[in-house]
Scaffold this motif. Structure first.
Motif, mmCIF file in Angstrom:
data_model
loop_
_atom_site.group_PDB
_atom_site.id
_atom_site.type_symbol
_atom_site.label_atom_id
_atom_site.label_comp_id
_atom_site.label_asym_id
_atom_site.label_seq_id
_atom_site.Cartn_x
_atom_site.Cartn_y
_atom_site.Cartn_z
ATOM 1 N N ILE A 1 0.828 -1.179 -0.201
ATOM 2 C CA ILE A 1 0.051 -0.178 -0.078
ATOM 3 C C ILE A 1 0.757 1.272 -0.019
ATOM 4 O O ILE A 1 1.914 1.413 0.747
ATOM 5 N N LEU A 2 0.418 2.323 -0.694
ATOM 6 C CA LEU A 2 1.058 3.478 -0.838
ATOM 7 C C LEU A 2 -0.018 4.472 -0.228
ATOM 8 O O LEU A 2 -1.141 4.513 -0.824
ATOM 9 N N ARG A 3 0.231 4.993 0.812
ATOM 10 C CA ARG A 3 -0.870 6.243 1.514
ATOM 11 C C ARG A 3 -0.545 7.470 1.091
ATOM 12 O O ARG A 3 0.652 7.869 0.893
ATOM 13 N N ALA A 4 -1.612 8.086 1.000
ATOM 14 C CA ALA A 4 -1.433 9.752 0.591
ATOM 15 C C ALA A 4 -2.214 10.302 1.574
ATOM 16 O O ALA A 4 -3.287 9.483 1.922
ATOM 17 N N GLY A 5 -2.128 11.682 1.822
ATOM 18 C CA GLY A 5 -2.907 12.371 2.813
ATOM 19 C C GLY A 5 -2.829 12.172 4.156
ATOM 20 O O GLY A 5 -3.622 12.133 5.115
#
Lengths: 499, 499
Positions: B248-252
């Motif tokens: 997973i790549l998280r943003a925010g």
């Protein structure tokens, strides 16, 4: 050794004459390669190939011995078997050759399994003196654009930079030295001087850092790949007094890496955090990977050459992909940059942009959501350049034409009419992303950085676009994280400078 | 809502029929693009363009209304103005269409400045039911290789993966969804299914993660780009029970990023470290950049498909550049890998390799120092593959032919004979670095990862080599740090699995 005037390195980088020991026609041999590189690189001085069997190579006559040469030799290069190095060096000292680069390997770096090699390095050391300084042994050579000096071993010649020749680099890794030169071929890294320092039996990276920092006017940005600092005090003095950014990639920071370094350049590095704290205290810019190193070098080179460093830490982000904008915001904040709130004035101006859909994000990042109007990029960037609240700009503009074209080729069934339509659209798109970016980068008084936001091993699809931008000295990096990190380094350097 | 059988997503990814609302000939419009993509992608089911003005597009007759279609529709795609979405959705529900993808934007994500948009999203929500499930709104569409379903908006069609179709991806960023598909064009990322989930008014990324984890046999690796998890408990259950790697790549994750996310997909994310600790506890593999995401997805896809995951954390490093070896050692140690001491047996074998200079490093990393014998790579790799003390291999092999060739072009003055000599050498070199690597990667029962050790925006010079390797499913990454990080993730996953 006593004092040495480091300013004399001028003669290393702009030698009037270069002698190459063991030069022959065999391009499988290093001496032949160096001779070819000097000749092909259009070295401005005199090339003197030395070979006991008199012969003519590339239309240059060899000379049997350095003793046969009446004039002063500034630089001699040795890529000959170890046993010949000692008499050759003696001759150079007798003839007062200013600098000797020893490319030959197999000295200190092999001492783990060969006591004899260590002894040979000690013997070399005992010959050191202040009149004939040594670079190496076990190095890849040097390059210097001011004299078109391409004294580098390797398979084939490496052309030097064409523009922005303001970046100088000293590397304890020869591969990396050669590599960074290669980066300068088309995507101009702005190389002024590159030194592969090897085992550093005499001149060390600190000496070159000193020269680049205080004596070399053509250097605005300094880079280094180090495995070990041999002259700690000197390094600290340079770091604290240099007005130029010094960007360093360290290797050999772990025990395993340190062990590898020992068999590489014969250096014994440390895994303590000493370097880290020294770097931090004296404002050394640390890169943690090869990519970061090139990103930072290139950005400083471009923006210092243009004289448009950021005045503060406030960043404006323009994006045609929402997710990228979110990620960019995170990365900026994590790097200590401010994703500044846009002023009412700026928002009003943006609302007036034809082509920006009414559902645009209405703040920073400026997210287009979706538009087919290809002039938007230029209009939005212009407003950001004018915005007082913005110190620098990240423009997340997807590239595409070469990628898209290659994608079309994969669909041979596509009707001709649709193919033509697509091509037309793609060309218009190309015009937008490249021409408009170029135009704005040219007029901008603020750094603009362009993350391609695509995974780099897939870069070839966008090669055309990136190549156009890089050639024009626009700062392109791989992704939004790299953009944030790079801008943060610029800001940090400016803060150090104005302290 | 009550229970829903997530296994039904089968009909979304392998629909027998796809209806496209608003389909027309205009390729500037999204509905036209999707129709083109379905047709050009050779979608295996029936395409039903819906348009009140009956016309023929790409040799397919449009149908005025979904009510005119006797058969069951599995999937309807809407890229029509907001006001038409509500009646169209009502019709779909009446006709028991199984899935509706709403590409149209301008709902929740714009609520910062448009109260009306928020209300419209609420209205959409009130129409939700278990028979007609919704993807979006504000998304880019989906793709599925098993049915050649290329239901994606954008300028032109994106061909789907040819091999290793074992990676499925759900993205809250549409740009990123489209982008990862593009990565699969030539350098096969092994895409099985890709979903752009948009505002997630109904189906969320957790639903797709559940399907990929427990129901979809063709998926071996799962990826996700998330801005916010909406169903935390469900996510934890999936993470703890899934036997497949979830990357997973998280943003925010920061306030600024979070604000950007709100105007992007309408999600309110949190900058707390909650996600981080949940990810760690349940063995989610976290990527911190787009490049890392692709590196991890590609590596898991390749090595799981081949069934050659590392049995331990011991890495063997082969390098033709000492500095790269030192850096690689550091990076491995920092990632928890062991740069293992080579056994006496292995060292003895290596000493017997013709072409390995006697001054080779004599331990791990195996540094050639310098050699012109191009068969060394294969011989050394073979010994590392056989070495019991080694679980995985990093092969730092400089690429070069396309780069070197382009460098030759820059030197027009070079004599023809030398040019030919160089070309011959370069071709031999190419044979070494690519053919030998390919051969070894094919027979290896251990993961081999190849860092190009060159800066990525300069990749085009090596495009030929990398392209050859990637096409053959060899795992290539940008640099030594990426190699270490990627291998560490494989090891971690194996450890979790065997716990």
């Amino acid at each position: 050794m006593g004092d040495y005037d480091i300013e004399n390195l001028e003669f290393l980088f702009n030698p009037k004459s270069v002698a190459i020991f063991g030069a022959g026609k065999d391009l499988n041999k290093v001496a032949g390669q160096v001779l070819l590189h000097l000749k092909m690189g259009k070295y401005k001085g005199k090339i003197i190939p030395i070979n006991p069997k008199k012969e003519t190579i590339f239309n240059i006559e060899t000379i049997p011995s350095i003793k046969n040469i009446p004039e002063q030799i500034d630089l001699a290069i040795m890529a000959i078997p170890k046993k010949y190095i000692f008499p050759a060096l003696e001759e150079c000292i007798e003839e007062s050759v200013k600098f000797v680069i020893i490319l030959t390997a197999g000295f200190q770096e092999t001492n783990l399994f060969d006591e004899n090699s260590r002894k040979e390095q000690e013997k070399l050391k005992s010959m050191l003196n202040l009149n004939t300084r040594i670079i190496g042994p076990n190095c890849m050579g040097i390059a210097s654009t001011s004299s078109n000096l391409n004294a580098v071993m390797g398979i084939n010649p490496i052309p030097l930079s064409k523009t922005n020749r303001n970046m100088s680099f000293v590397s304890q890794s020869g591969t990396w030295a050669a590599r960074s030169m290669r980066c300068s071929i088309k995507h101009d890294l702005g190389v002024s001087k590159i030194v592969s320092s090897g085992n550093e039996i005499d001149l060390t990276c600190e000496d070159f850092l000193e020269y680049f920092s205080f004596y070399d006017k053509s250097t605005q940005v300094i880079g280094s790949f180090i495995e070990e600092l041999r002259k700690g005090r000197k390094f600290i003095k340079i770091a604290s007094e240099s007005k130029k950014p010094i960007i360093i990639l360290r290797a050999g920071t772990t025990e395993a890496g340190s062990k590898a370094a020992l068999s590489h350049t014969g250096s014994i590095s440390t895994r303590s955090n000493l370097y880290e704290s020294v770097f931090k205290q004296y404002g050394i810019i640390e890169a943690t990977s090869l990519s970061e190193l090139i990103d930072y070098l290139r950005a400083f080179s471009i923006f210092l050459a243009k004289g448009i460093m950021p005045k503060g830490n406030r960043v404006g982000i323009y994006t045609v992909g929402g997710g990228m904008g979110v990620l960019a915001s995170d990365k900026c904040v994590n790097e200590g940059l401010e994703v500044v709130n846009l002023s009412t004035e700026t928002i009003d101006k943006l609302n007036g942009v034809s082509g920006l859909p009414s559902i645009w994000s209405h703040n920073n990042p400026i997210d287009l959501i979706a538009t087919r109007d290809f002039s938007t990029t230029e209009k939005v960037l212009k407003i950001l350049i004018e915005a007082e609240e913005v110190d620098m700009i990240i423009s997340i503009t997807p590239f595409g034409i070469s990628h898209q074209m290659s994608s079309l080729e994969n669909l041979p069934d596509m009707p001709q009419k649709i193919k033509e339509f697509n091509e037309k659209m793609l060309q218009a798109y190309h015009k937008s992303v490249v021409d408009h970016l170029l135009k704005m980068a040219k007029i901008s008084n603020k750094p603009i950085i362009i993350p391609t936001a695509l995974y780099s091993t897939d870069f070839p699809y966008q090669y055309e676009e990136i190549s156009d931008l890089m050639d024009a000295g626009v700062c392109v990096v791989n992704n939004v994280g790299d953009a944030a990190k790079t801008l943060a380094k610029l800001v940090k350097f400016q803060e150090k400078k104005t302290k």
